[in-house]
Design an enzyme around this catalytic site. Structure first.
Site, PDB file in Angstrom:
ATOM      1  CG  ASP A  13      -1.783  -1.419   1.325  1.00  0.00           C
ATOM      2  OD1 ASP A  13      -2.157  -1.898   0.318  1.00  0.00           O
ATOM      3  OD2 ASP A  13      -1.919  -1.760   2.226  1.00  0.00           O
ATOM      4  CE  LYS A  16       3.044  -2.277  -4.591  1.00  0.00           C
ATOM      5  NZ  LYS A  16       2.619  -2.078  -3.440  1.00  0.00           N
ATOM      6  N   GLY A  40      -4.780  -4.608  -4.807  1.00  0.00           N
ATOM      7  CA  GLY A  40      -5.753  -3.830  -5.450  1.00  0.00           C
ATOM      8  C   GLY A  40      -5.344  -2.038  -5.543  1.00  0.00           C
ATOM      9  CG  HIS A  41      -4.045  -0.435  -8.681  1.00  0.00           C
ATOM     10  ND1 HIS A  41      -3.372  -1.504  -8.461  1.00  0.00           N
ATOM     11  CD2 HIS A  41      -4.187  -0.223  -9.780  1.00  0.00           C
ATOM     12  CE1 HIS A  41      -3.084  -1.814  -9.984  1.00  0.00           C
ATOM     13  NE2 HIS A  41      -3.831  -1.197 -10.682  1.00  0.00           N
ATOM     14  CD  GLN A 223       0.431  -8.878  -2.357  1.00  0.00           C
ATOM     15  OE1 GLN A 223       1.315  -9.325  -2.958  1.00  0.00           O
ATOM     16  NE2 GLN A 223      -0.547  -8.753  -2.820  1.00  0.00           N
TER      17      GLN A 223
END
Ligand code: IMP
Length: 447
Positions: A13, A16, A40-41, A223
């Site tokens: 988190d 990135k 997830g983004h 991650q």
């Protein structure tokens, strides 16, 4: 031509998504090399917000080829949902390729992940519950289903009949759960075959050919370093290798093809899930960072634990990843603070240490040794060059660069693309600070 790996330098988190999005503009190929739908983004396209867990955000650039590599684990239902969302915006997914040897997350993986967390009780890991660990466990146990199996209906049927029988013993006897109906799962997964077939290829060959054609390739880690199965805070880690070395294993590419490693770290630290976190802030400042930084997970919505920047971890991430430079994100979240602490070393059992201990029990006993710096107490989100920054913010960044011994190439001050300071070209700028001729670390350029 440059082949670049972007990795998270903390516990995931780190932001990135924004950095890979910036770099994707000059990449011909973007490759995801590990993890699954635990990542997830959030992206905003044509005024619509949606979440991507598997497909690289490079898919939004029509000329960019996107690859989901062999080191990832794929939940087909989620993947198809993402494909549908992207296509509903009239954006083509023809540029997507999926490795035929990537493993597939099955319903029993999710059930086992959740049941095993419950069974662990106070020893739980705090997983995302998406079946990631059990999918990788089956890969190691050699009972996994791969994307190429999905393309062979008869083979898949036979393989799943056997595997689900075996998994039902675990579900029933170990976790007291009802058995899974194999025919339902088989029909569900056979239903994914034709939708996914056009994307599934030998992606290692595609990447090799792109290298021979001197294309720019961006390898995107999910991650972060401290969640790495081998080098993170085991057992509170994910089940894959987010570190830079994972990019080679997770794509089928030799290490000599890599030109650069860019690390991404927040200007402070966050962590989701269980496990030790030496600089964690439990009081008002932690709450402030959480609310200003909107620190809630994209995948699970869980509140992230917040703490000060930890330079011991930063140095460890530089070493483990062979990091050339750093992108610091969310500097603006610190804007309102009167003073800011940075962990420069640990005290472990009464002794000072500059190094990250790989022994998790020892790590849990680490106490941070802080240096306190003055805050700047003014907004930085409008700053577009280092000279726009308040002097205290610049001193803070310089201090971080010196502590972790790599240059800071990018500073991010907000979610939008323009809220960014490019200090150095992260791809063609100077290599690692440690490699300077006079042995001194490269710092930020102030000009
Ligand atoms: P798993 O990957 O779901 O097995 O979860 C293992 C650990 O990694 C837990 O502490 C999760 O919170 C953490 N984790 C997994 N994916 C992410 C991520 O994308 N960001 C931050 N933490 C993550």
């Amino acid at each position: 031509m440059a082949n670049v790996i972007v990795i998270g330098a903390q516990w995931g988190d780190e932001g990135k998504g924004k950095i890979t999005d910036l770099l994707s503009r000059s990449a011909d190929v973007v490759v995801r090399y590990q993890g699954g739908v635990n990542a997830g983004h959030t992206i905003v396209v044509k005024g619509q917000t949606f979440k991507l867990h598997l497909i690289p955000s490079g898919i939004l650039y029509p000329e960019t080829k996107c690859i989901i590599g062999s080191g990832t684990v794929i939940d087909p239902q989620v993947l198809i949902g993402e494909l549908d969302q992207i296509e509903s915006l009239n954006i083509s997914t023809n540029n997507l390729l999926i490795s035929e040897t990537a493993h597939v997350t099955m319903p029993y993986h999710r059930l086992i992940d959740q049941a095993s967390e419950e069974r662990r009780g106070v020893h739980k890991i705090g997983t995302t519950g998406r079946g990631i660990g059990p999918t990788y466990a089956d890969k190691s146990e050699r009972t996994g289903i791969r994307m190429l199996d999905l393309l062979d209906p008869q083979g898949l049927r036979e393989q799943l009949e056997w595997t689900i029988n075996y998994k039902n013993v675990i579900l029933e006897k170990l976790y007291n759960l009802p058995p899974i109906d194999a025919s339902v799962v088989i029909e569900e997964y056979l239903g994914y075959t034709e939708r996914l077939r056009p994307y599934v290829v030998d992606t290692s060959l595609e990447i090799y050919q792109a290298i021979k054609q001197r294309r720019n390739i961006l390898f995107e880690g999910a991650q972060g370093t401290l969640l790495d199965l081998d080098h993170g805070t085991y057992p509170f880690v994910t089940s894959s290798n987010p570190v830079a070395g994972g990019a080679c294993v997770g794509t089928g590419l030799g290490p000599t093809a890599i030109d650069r490693v860019i690390g991404v770290a927040k200007a402070y630290t966050t962590r989701v899930g269980e496990g030790p976190f030496p600089t964690e802030l439990s009081g008002e400042i932690g709450e402030q960072l959480c609310s200003i930084g909107a620190e809630f997970g994209t995948t699970t919505g869980r509140k992230r634990r917040c703490g000060w920047f930890d330079a011991v971890i930063g140095r460890y991430a530089v070493r483990i990843n062979g990091m050339d430079c750093l992108a610091i994100t969310k500097l603006d979240v610190l804007d309102g603070l009167e003073e800011i602490k940075v962990c420069v070393a640990y005290e472990i059992d009464g002794e000072r240490s500059e190094h990250f201990p790989t022994n998790a029990r020892k790590f849990a006993r680490c106490r941070p040794i802080y240096k306190t710096l003055p805050g700047w107490q003014q907004s930085t989100s409008h700053c577009r060059s280092l000279s726009d920054l308040p002097s205290q913010a610049l001193d803070y960044l310089k201090f971080l660069a010196e502590l972790v011994e790599v240059p800071i190439a990018i500073v991010s001050l907000g979610a939008s693309r323009d809220q960014t300071i490019i200090v150095e070209d992260p791809i063609h700028g100077p290599k690692r600070g440690l490699l300077q001729a006079d042995g001194s670390p490269v710092s930020l350029k102030t000009a």
